[in-house]
Design a protein around this motif. Sequence first.
Motif, mmCIF file in Angstrom:
data_model
loop_
_atom_site.group_PDB
_atom_site.id
_atom_site.type_symbol
_atom_site.label_atom_id
_atom_site.label_comp_id
_atom_site.label_asym_id
_atom_site.label_seq_id
_atom_site.Cartn_x
_atom_site.Cartn_y
_atom_site.Cartn_z
ATOM 1 N N SER A 176 -48.242 37.523 26.729
ATOM 2 C CA SER A 176 -48.300 36.047 26.507
ATOM 3 C C SER A 176 -48.256 35.639 25.300
ATOM 4 C CB SER A 176 -49.812 35.507 27.095
ATOM 5 O OG SER A 176 -50.060 34.366 27.079
ATOM 6 N N ASN A 177 -48.837 36.305 24.325
ATOM 7 C CA ASN A 177 -48.884 36.224 22.866
ATOM 8 C C ASN A 177 -47.461 36.184 22.424
ATOM 9 O OD1 ASN A 177 -51.697 35.732 22.731
ATOM 10 N ND2 ASN A 177 -51.945 37.646 22.010
ATOM 11 N N LEU A 178 -46.631 37.079 22.982
ATOM 12 C CA LEU A 178 -45.226 37.374 22.438
ATOM 13 C C LEU A 178 -44.356 35.983 23.017
ATOM 14 C CD1 LEU A 178 -43.318 39.203 21.078
ATOM 15 C CD2 LEU A 178 -42.765 40.261 23.310
ATOM 16 N N LYS A 179 -44.585 35.651 24.339
ATOM 17 C CA LYS A 179 -43.749 34.583 24.564
ATOM 18 C C LYS A 179 -44.181 33.460 23.741
ATOM 19 C CE LYS A 179 -43.659 31.510 28.725
ATOM 20 N NZ LYS A 179 -44.012 30.348 28.249
ATOM 21 N N THR A 180 -45.448 33.260 23.351
ATOM 22 C CA THR A 180 -45.666 32.121 22.525
ATOM 23 C C THR A 180 -45.214 32.003 21.147
ATOM 24 O OG1 THR A 180 -47.735 31.580 23.477
ATOM 25 C CG2 THR A 180 -47.666 30.816 21.360
ATOM 26 N N LEU A 181 -45.103 33.337 20.803
ATOM 27 C CA LEU A 181 -44.486 33.612 19.313
ATOM 28 C C LEU A 181 -43.056 33.305 19.313
ATOM 29 C CD1 LEU A 181 -44.232 34.728 16.129
ATOM 30 C CD2 LEU A 181 -44.146 37.025 17.466
ATOM 31 N N TRP A 182 -42.278 33.725 20.341
ATOM 32 C CA TRP A 182 -40.972 33.714 20.439
ATOM 33 C C TRP A 182 -40.474 32.087 20.670
ATOM 34 C CZ3 TRP A 182 -37.505 32.804 24.567
ATOM 35 C CH2 TRP A 182 -36.074 32.737 23.948
ATOM 36 N N GLU A 183 -41.276 31.734 21.660
ATOM 37 C CA GLU A 183 -40.873 30.297 22.260
ATOM 38 C C GLU A 183 -41.172 29.356 20.851
ATOM 39 O OE1 GLU A 183 -41.098 30.296 26.947
ATOM 40 O OE2 GLU A 183 -42.680 29.626 25.643
ATOM 41 N N THR A 184 -42.265 29.362 20.162
ATOM 42 C CA THR A 184 -42.542 28.559 18.942
ATOM 43 C C THR A 184 -41.634 28.650 17.793
ATOM 44 O OG1 THR A 184 -44.950 28.776 19.511
ATOM 45 C CG2 THR A 184 -44.407 27.964 17.452
ATOM 46 N N CYS A 185 -41.001 30.030 17.565
ATOM 47 C CA CYS A 185 -40.328 30.139 16.510
ATOM 48 C C CYS A 185 -38.808 29.918 16.750
ATOM 49 C CB CYS A 185 -40.267 31.846 15.917
ATOM 50 S SG CYS A 185 -41.953 32.067 15.133
ATOM 51 N N PRO A 194 -38.935 31.654 6.305
ATOM 52 C CA PRO A 194 -39.312 31.090 7.677
ATOM 53 C C PRO A 194 -39.960 29.551 7.506
ATOM 54 C CG PRO A 194 -39.943 33.427 7.717
ATOM 55 C CD PRO A 194 -39.670 33.044 6.173
ATOM 56 N N THR A 195 -39.745 28.530 8.520
ATOM 57 C CA THR A 195 -40.337 27.497 8.358
ATOM 58 C C THR A 195 -42.089 27.725 8.675
ATOM 59 O OG1 THR A 195 -40.483 27.195 10.846
ATOM 60 C CG2 THR A 195 -38.178 26.473 9.597
ATOM 61 N N SER A 196 -42.656 26.292 8.286
ATOM 62 C CA SER A 196 -44.133 26.561 8.282
ATOM 63 C C SER A 196 -44.381 26.804 9.605
ATOM 64 C CB SER A 196 -44.547 25.186 7.802
ATOM 65 O OG SER A 196 -46.111 25.354 7.925
ATOM 66 N N THR A 197 -43.790 26.215 10.672
ATOM 67 C CA THR A 197 -44.123 26.410 12.017
ATOM 68 C C THR A 197 -43.928 27.898 12.328
ATOM 69 O OG1 THR A 197 -43.431 24.101 12.799
ATOM 70 C CG2 THR A 197 -43.541 25.920 14.438
ATOM 71 N N GLN A 198 -42.664 28.528 12.058
ATOM 72 C CA GLN A 198 -42.704 29.837 11.973
ATOM 73 C C GLN A 198 -43.765 30.616 11.356
ATOM 74 O OE1 GLN A 198 -38.448 30.162 10.646
ATOM 75 N NE2 GLN A 198 -37.856 30.205 12.831
ATOM 76 N N GLN A 199 -43.935 30.412 10.300
ATOM 77 C CA GLN A 199 -45.161 31.210 9.649
ATOM 78 C C GLN A 199 -46.323 31.148 10.233
ATOM 79 O OE1 GLN A 199 -45.087 30.835 5.433
ATOM 80 N NE2 GLN A 199 -43.130 29.965 5.412
ATOM 81 N N THR A 200 -46.906 29.983 10.788
ATOM 82 C CA THR A 200 -48.004 29.849 11.469
ATOM 83 C C THR A 200 -48.143 30.647 12.825
ATOM 84 O OG1 THR A 200 -48.504 27.385 10.762
ATOM 85 C CG2 THR A 200 -49.549 28.174 12.593
ATOM 86 N N ALA A 201 -46.879 30.658 13.515
ATOM 87 C CA ALA A 201 -46.754 31.226 14.770
ATOM 88 C C ALA A 201 -47.046 32.748 14.609
ATOM 89 C CB ALA A 201 -45.436 30.925 15.448
ATOM 90 N N ILE A 202 -46.248 33.409 13.463
ATOM 91 C CA ILE A 202 -46.210 34.708 13.146
ATOM 92 C C ILE A 202 -47.758 35.112 12.913
ATOM 93 C CG2 ILE A 202 -45.628 36.322 11.432
ATOM 94 C CD1 ILE A 202 -42.864 34.798 11.236
#
Length: 272
Positions: A257-266, A36-44
């Motif tokens: 809310s956390n799930l929304k942020t995770l999915w949208e960021t990734c 996963p990208t760095s952005t995705q890793q941070t979001a996870i």
Amino acid sequence: MIALALSTSIIRPLFSLDAAAVSYIAAVTIAKGSAPTSTQQTAINNFIVAEKAASRWTGHKRIYFPIWANAAANAIDLKTLATGTYPNGATHDAGYVVGNGTSQYFDTGVTHSGAGLTASSGYMFVLQRNHPSVNFSAPIGAGATYPTDFYVQTTPQFVARYSAGDTVTGAGSSAGIVSAARFSGTRKLFRRTTAARALMASTTGADSAGLGGGNIFAMANNVSDAGSVPSGWCDSQFGAFGFGMGLSDADDAAVTSNLKTLWETCTGLTLP
């Protein structure tokens, strides 16, 4: 050993991530052959850290995040790393998975009781980009004698029931994050969209006599208490689905809310 072997392919330094995030990122990397990208890793990592800080992580039993455009990676549970299966295949696009509405679904490989849910405490959720086109389809669920599931009508409306207890019904589209909880004697149905989060329905009632048997399916419902009988195939585009112990209204608000942020960021996509 796995983390060390993957250290050249995982972008972020492993010591900067929560151990659970490291494990999931490593599993996804192995499954799809790239990290996963760095952005995705941070979001996870941020999602897991937030859920642990709120003392909800233990209560989450399965969280599937099928955004990787790869069947093997999309079958991995974020919490336990257990893997399910996609019988008859599915379309794995970037950001979501979608079934054909006639035969394709996801088998989590675990029952409600096997996951630790009880007659008095349980929770299930789906993140859907659209309301399904198939009438009486089932985004998630299992059980014949004591069914615990969602089902959707093209009216449109969205219905949840927990262990054959009183149903709770929400009018309108099911696009967004729809979740249902059996908690403190009530059954509640929620929906979160980009615009807002709302309590769609609530009812108070006694615990049922038992839990549905058979493995929990997503993108369909398992209507067998002992085997595998998929029904109500759902053709929504799914960005996440899962289940766990019952959550309060406030905890559901925070989780979704956390799930929304995770999915949208990734994914770079936006919740409906």
